[in-house]
Design an enzyme around this catalytic site. Structure first.
Site, PDB file in Angstrom:
ATOM      1  N   ASN A  97      -1.709 -27.579  39.667  1.00  0.00           N
ATOM      2  CA  ASN A  97      -1.944 -28.394  38.487  1.00  0.00           C
ATOM      3  C   ASN A  97      -0.984 -29.583  38.445  1.00  0.00           C
ATOM      4  OD1 ASN A  97      -2.591 -29.424  36.027  1.00  0.00           O
ATOM      5  ND2 ASN A  97      -2.105 -27.600  34.845  1.00  0.00           N
ATOM      6  N   ASP A  98       0.266 -29.311  38.099  1.00  0.00           N
ATOM      7  CA  ASP A  98       1.208 -30.405  37.929  1.00  0.00           C
ATOM      8  C   ASP A  98       1.427 -31.218  39.215  1.00  0.00           C
ATOM      9  OD1 ASP A  98       1.479 -29.609  35.339  1.00  0.00           O
ATOM     10  OD2 ASP A  98       3.200 -28.318  35.751  1.00  0.00           O
ATOM     11  N   VAL A  99       1.365 -30.559  40.371  1.00  0.00           N
ATOM     12  CA  VAL A  99       1.648 -31.267  41.627  1.00  0.00           C
ATOM     13  C   VAL A  99       0.501 -32.179  42.051  1.00  0.00           C
ATOM     14  CG1 VAL A  99       3.243 -29.503  42.443  1.00  0.00           C
ATOM     15  CG2 VAL A  99       0.843 -29.371  43.098  1.00  0.00           C
ATOM     16  N   ALA A 159       3.825 -26.127  32.899  1.00  0.00           N
ATOM     17  CA  ALA A 159       4.611 -27.149  32.223  1.00  0.00           C
ATOM     18  C   ALA A 159       3.937 -27.590  30.921  1.00  0.00           C
ATOM     19  CB  ALA A 159       4.824 -28.336  33.143  1.00  0.00           C
TER      20      ALA A 159
END
Lengths: 93, 461
Positions: free
Chosen positions: B387-389, B428
């Site tokens: 997701n965040d990456v 996050a």
């Protein structure tokens, strides 16, 4: 004082060697690097053996015994699992 | 003589770490390190003044058994927990050795310890116990037996930690002044243990790679201080090697998240949950929802496919399924690569190990810097549990908490398929604009199930 300077010298040089050696490890192998260096940190088993072997009281012997068990778990577990992991990395045949 | 053998062991550790830098030499390197350790242990048994052999040998045997079982039985998906646990063991062992040494001095006052050794005992207790409790928190959290993945930060946590640290240092000074098994010794032990918990609890699941590296470093430093206690160069060298290695990895992880070391340690990143969802500031956003059949058709007509795995792949244990899908694609002459972000997963190199377990050849695993320039020419990217990456907000939205973090530029590929359970944000808690792009197709479902469905649909075509 003499001994302290000697030990500090060894410490500082070893830190530099560590930085030098580790910075070359590619991300591909970061997990085996961690588990391998983890096993090396189990070197404290040497201290545990010395402390247990020279125990003067039962309390000290028990502390030492637990330390030997934990450190040895760290050593054997660390090296063995690194070996298992590395065995899985292969190139395209 | 003993010191000479310790030197030999230390040299073997240096070679071991050096050889771990390449997959070709890594196996031999690891064995070299193990051999060095064996030499050091045998030498210590022989010349270390051991009197009580039964206790020592029983301890060694029991530890070897535990270690071997752990190494053989732990699944690859649980590697972060295992490394965390072993870090903790190393830290506790160092602290116990320092305690035993203090007990010895307490009972044989005629053999007074030097000032250096006493200071080292205090440091060893502090670092050793905080490594132990910190590692246990990390372990429980990675197992999700405790607190889930979100950081837990209560008001004043950092001040409390600081206060505990200062109290620990003051107690340490008392212990140095009067080295005996008394209140300062017990209080220091307790404070160190509490500090380990206090330092680890505010750090969330997504920051686990940093925590694991840091604890690795601490366990090395603990061994190092034990070396100062026992005036043992073997311990000092090996401990500082590991300490340095942990710091370097910590640094690499922080860079990969575009955050400073202090920010990770004290940030409590993501502790505040943002209000996110399909209805963002610009009104309700639409996602394109696809199914396995549709996705398989797009995959079949592609020439190049890149997989971008994340923690979700590890949770769903989907690595073997991914390999199966990749094999189907390769059979059709489609070029397959894997894009590995440095902090994907819960420890450095987590994805590499899982894919290696599924027998993905490592020359198909591409580092972020190298694969990013290839995305514009890539037909399909399949994002699995990441997701965040892969969040383009890191590039474009300066108000985003992850702004500036280097990401996999998957949004530049012709088609992006995202396999995800739901639209919920990741650990996050940050919304991901990738999901609303016109070239993105969302495939909702369990990672493993969806990947297997894709492989099956591909076979049916």
């Amino acid at each position: 004082m003499e001994a302290l300077v000697m030990m500090l010298t060894v410490f500082v040089l070893a830190v530099f060697v560590g930085f030098e050696v580790i910075s070359k490890v590619p991300p591909l192998l970061h997990t085996p690097l961690m588990s391998g260096s983890n096993a090396i940190s189990g070197v404290t088993v040497l201290g545990a053996i010395i402390a247990t072997g020279a125990a003067v009281t039962t309390g000290m012997r028990w502390l030492g015994f637990v330390a030997v068990v934990l450190a040895m778990t760290n050593v054997v577990g660390g090296f063995a699992v690194t070996h298992r992991m590395l065995g899985m990395f292969r190139r395209k045949k | 003589m003993l010191n000479l053998l310790y030197l030999l062991a230390a040299v073997s550790f240096i070679f071991a770490l050096k050889m771990l830098a390449s997959p070709k030499t890594a196996v031999v390197g690891n064995l070299t390190g193990a051999l060095g350790m064996l030499v050091a242990i045998v030498a210590t048994l022989y010349a270390g003044g051991v009197v009580d052999f039964p206790t020592v040998l029983a301890g060694l045997a029991l530890g070897s058994l535990f270690g071997a079982l752990l190494a053989a039985l732990t699944p690859m998906t649980a590697m972060p927990e295992m490394v965390g646990l072993l870090n903790g063991f190393g830290g506790a062992a160092s602290a116990l050795v320092a305690s035993a040494e203090l007990v010895r001095v307490h009972h044989t006052p005629e053999e007074s310890l030097g000032l250096v050794a006493i200071i080292a005992i205090a440091l060893s207790l502090l670092i050793g116990w905080l490594t132990f409790t910190g590692s246990m928190v990390a372990f429980l959290r990675l197992r999700e037996w405790l607190l889930g993945g979100r950081p837990t930060l209560f008001f004043g946590q950092h001040w409390l930690n600081l206060a505990i640290f200062i109290a620990a240092v003051l107690t340490g000074v008392l212990l140095v002044q009067k080295p005996e098994v008394g209140p300062p010794f017990y209080i220091l032990t307790a404070l160190a243990a509490v500090l380990g918990v206090g330092l680890t609890i505010p750090i969330g699941g997504a920051d686990m790679p940093v925590v694991i590296c840091l604890l690795n470093s601490y366990s090395g430093m603990a061994a190092c201080t034990t070396g100062f206690v026992l005036n043992n160069n073997g311990l000092i060298i090996s401990g500082s090697l590991v300490g340095a290695s942990g710091i370097i990895l910590t640094n690499i992880m922080c860079k990969a998240m575009n955050r400073s070391f202090t920010n990770v340690l004290f940030g409590g990143f993501g502790a505040t949950v943002q209000e996110v969802g399909a209805a963002g500031p610009g009104g309700p956003k639409t996602v394109r929802r696809g199914d396995a059949e549709e996705a398989a058709m797009i995959l079949e007509s592609a020439r190049s496919v890149v997989f971008a795995p994340g923690y979700g792949m590890a949770v769903a244990q989907a690595q073997h399924a991914v390999k199966e899908l990749a094999d189907e694609l390769t059979k059709r002459g489609i070029d397959v690569k894997y894009a590995i972000h440095p902090v994907a997963g819960r420890m450095p190199g987590h994805m590499n190990v899982l894919l290696a377990e599924a027998q993905v050849p490592y020359d198909q695993l591409w580092e972020m810097e190298k694969i990013n320039s290839l995305f514009p020419e890539t037909d399909v990217v399949v994002v699995i549990g990441a997701n965040d990456v892969v969040n383009p907000a890191a590039r474009t939205d300066s108000s985003s908490p992850i702004y500036g973090m280097p990401i996999l530029d998957v949004d530049r590929a012709r088609t992006v398929m995202v396999i995800k359970r739901s639209l919920n944000p990741g650990f996050a808690g940050i919304d991901n604009p990738l999901y609303y792009l016109p070239n993105t197709m969302m495939l909702f479902g369990d990672a493993k199930k969806m990947v297997l469905e894709l492989a099956e649909a591909l076979r049916q075509l």
